[in-house]
Design an enzyme around this catalytic site. Structure first.
Site, mmCIF file in Angstrom:
data_model
loop_
_atom_site.group_PDB
_atom_site.id
_atom_site.type_symbol
_atom_site.label_atom_id
_atom_site.label_comp_id
_atom_site.label_asym_id
_atom_site.label_seq_id
_atom_site.Cartn_x
_atom_site.Cartn_y
_atom_site.Cartn_z
ATOM 1 N N LYS A 10 0.854 -1.208 0.000
ATOM 2 C CA LYS A 10 0.000 0.000 0.000
ATOM 3 C C LYS A 10 0.884 1.250 0.000
ATOM 4 O O LYS A 10 2.044 1.216 0.426
ATOM 5 C CB LYS A 10 -0.943 0.021 1.204
ATOM 6 C CG LYS A 10 -0.267 0.010 2.598
ATOM 7 C CD LYS A 10 0.196 1.350 3.105
ATOM 8 C CE LYS A 10 0.907 1.273 4.436
ATOM 9 N NZ LYS A 10 1.663 2.459 4.805
ATOM 10 N N ASP A 137 -2.272 -1.776 10.185
ATOM 11 C CA ASP A 137 -2.583 -1.655 8.754
ATOM 12 C C ASP A 137 -3.171 -2.936 8.162
ATOM 13 O O ASP A 137 -3.517 -2.975 6.979
ATOM 14 C CB ASP A 137 -1.315 -1.281 7.961
ATOM 15 C CG ASP A 137 -0.902 0.161 8.208
ATOM 16 O OD1 ASP A 137 -1.732 0.949 8.702
ATOM 17 O OD2 ASP A 137 0.268 0.503 7.917
HETATM 18 O O1 C5P Z 1 0.106 -1.787 14.921
HETATM 19 P P1 C5P Z 1 1.529 -1.847 14.512
HETATM 20 O O2 C5P Z 1 2.235 -3.054 15.061
HETATM 21 O O3 C5P Z 1 1.719 -1.692 13.050
HETATM 22 O O4 C5P Z 1 2.206 -0.577 15.178
HETATM 23 C C1 C5P Z 1 3.568 -0.481 15.441
HETATM 24 C C2 C5P Z 1 3.799 0.649 16.422
HETATM 25 O O5 C5P Z 1 3.503 1.899 15.805
HETATM 26 C C3 C5P Z 1 2.913 0.611 17.641
HETATM 27 O O6 C5P Z 1 3.500 -0.122 18.676
HETATM 28 C C4 C5P Z 1 2.791 2.071 18.016
HETATM 29 O O7 C5P Z 1 3.945 2.465 18.730
HETATM 30 C C5 C5P Z 1 2.838 2.776 16.699
HETATM 31 N N1 C5P Z 1 1.509 3.116 16.153
HETATM 32 C C6 C5P Z 1 0.797 4.167 16.712
HETATM 33 N N2 C5P Z 1 -0.429 4.485 16.176
HETATM 34 C C7 C5P Z 1 -0.928 3.808 15.125
HETATM 35 C C8 C5P Z 1 -0.201 2.748 14.542
HETATM 36 C C9 C5P Z 1 1.031 2.429 15.080
HETATM 37 O O8 C5P Z 1 1.244 4.818 17.652
HETATM 38 N N3 C5P Z 1 -2.120 4.158 14.621
#
Ligand code: C5P
Length: 284
Positions: A10, A137
Site C-alpha cells: 500500500k 494496517d
Molecule cells: O500496529 P503496529 O504493530 O503496526 O504498530 C507499530 C507501532 O507503531 C505501535 O507499537 C505504536 O507504537 C505505533 N503506532 C501508533 N499508532 C498507530 C499505529 C502504530 O502509535 N495508529
C-alpha cells in the site's frame, strides 16, 4: 490443502495524525491505496500440529515474532480449529520496514488464504477484526483498493478508486522503525496537514491532478533521519514529471505518481541505478 495468493503493498495518498490515544496508539486519518507490488504467499495445511514459515529473506524471523505466524495463531484461536500443521512460504518483493505495509499485507493474505483453505467463510469485517489484533494496517490490507482509514486503522471507509496511474516506488537504503517514528510525534507541533477533504472530493470527481496537488504526509515533517535523501528522491521523481511525490507511511520509502508511462519509465531509469529497491508499478 494448498493455496497461494498475492499480498499487495500500500501507499498512503495522504496521512494525518489526529491525536495520541489513551492506549498509546495514535488516531490517524489516512487515504490508502493498493499498488501492484506484491509478496507471494503459499500455505499448505496438513494433519498435524505447529506452524512453520519459510521466507527468502534471511533476516526475517521464522518464529513467533513473524507477523504471519502471529496471524495464523490468531486465526486458529478465533475459529477454534485444531489438528493442522500449517506451512507458510513467503517470497518477498515488498521492501521491509519501508512504509509500504509489507508485513501487514502478508498478514492479511494469510487470513484470506486460511479462510478459504478451512472453508470458514468468515466475513471481510471478521477478517479485519482478527487482523487488527496483529497490526494497525492489516484491516486495510484484507481487501485493499482505495480506502479512508481512521482510528488505529480499524475504521475503514471504501472510496472511489484513485484514477489509474503509474507509481514509481523508491526505498532509500536505510529503514525507519515505525514505533520509533511514532514516539517522536507531538501532535501539537504538527504544522502542515493534508487536505483530506479536498482529496476525498477529487476522488469523487476522478481528478488525478487535483488529488496530486493535495497529497501530504505529516510524517515528512517528523522524521529526522535521511531527510536529505528523501528530498533528493522526491526531486528526481518531480523533475521527471511526477504529478506528486510523497513519503509513504512512517517512511522512508518515497513514491511518485504519473499519468504517463514514459515519464514513469524515465523516473524509474534515473533512480534504479542508485537504488536497489526501486519499482515501476501502478495502482490497483
Ligand atoms: O500496529 P503496529 O504493530 O503496526 O504498530 C507499530 C507501532 O507503531 C505501535 O507499537 C505504536 O507504537 C505505533 N503506532 C501508533 N499508532 C498507530 C499505529 C502504530 O502509535 N495508529
Amino acid at each position: 490443502m494448498i493455496l497461494s495468493d498475492k499480498a499487495y503493498a500500500k501507499i498512503n495518498i495522504s496521512l494525518d495524525i489526529i491525536e495520541k490515544m489513551s492506549n498509546g496508539y495514535h488516531s490517524l486519518k489516512t487515504i490508502m491505496q493498493s499498488i501492484n507490488l506484491y509478496d507471494d504467499i503459499t500455505i499448505k495445511c496438513t494433519k498435524g500440529a505447529g506452524i512453520k514459515i519459510n521466507t527468502d529473506v534471511p533476516y526475517i524471523p521464522d518464529d513467533e515474532r513473524n507477523i504471519a505466524v502471529k496471524t495464523t495463531k490468531a486465526f486458529y484461536e478465533y475459529t477454534g480449529i485444531t489438528g493442522y500443521h500449517t506451512n507458510i512460504k513467503i517470497s518477498k518483493n515488498i521492501p521491509i520496514c519501508a512504509g509500504l505495509g509489507g508485513g501487514s499485507a502478508d498478514a492479511a493474505c494469510v487470513l484470506r488464504i486460511l479462510n478459504i483453505l478451512h472453508k470458514t467463510e468468515l466475513s471481510t469485517k471478521t477478517l479485519e477484526d482478527i487482523g487488527a489484533s496483529v497490526g494497525s494496517d492489516v484491516p486495510f490490507c484484507v481487501s485493499g483498493g482505495t480506502k479512508l482509514s481512521e482510528g488505529r486503522g480499524e475504521i475503514l471507509t471504501d472510496l472511489p478508486s484513485t484514477p489509474h496511474c503509474y507509481v514509481v516506488v523508491c526505498k532509500p537504503p536505510f529503514s525507519l522503525s515505525t514505533p520509533e517514528v511514532f514516539s517522536k510525534v507531538d501532535v501539537k507541533k504538527i504544522r502542515m496537514k493534508p487536505d483530506t477533504d479536498g482529496i476525498l472530493k477529487a476522488l469523487e470527481l476522478g481528478e488525478l491532478k487535483s488529488i496530486a496537488r493535495r497529497m501530504y504526509n505529516v510524517f515528512e515533517d517528523i522524521i529526522t533521519r535521511g531527510k536529505i535523501e528523501i528530498e533528493t528522491i522526491k526531486g528526481t521523481l518531480l523533475d521527471n514529471g511526477a504529478l506528486s511525490a510523497l513519503m509513504t507511511g512512517s517512511g522512508p520509502t518515497v513514491y511518485g505518481i504519473f499519468d504517463e508511462i514514459n515519464k514513469a519509465q524515465n523516473a524509474y531509469s534515473h533512480l534504479r541505478g542508485s537504488y536497489k529497491e526501486c519499482f515501476l508499478t501502478e495502482t490497483i
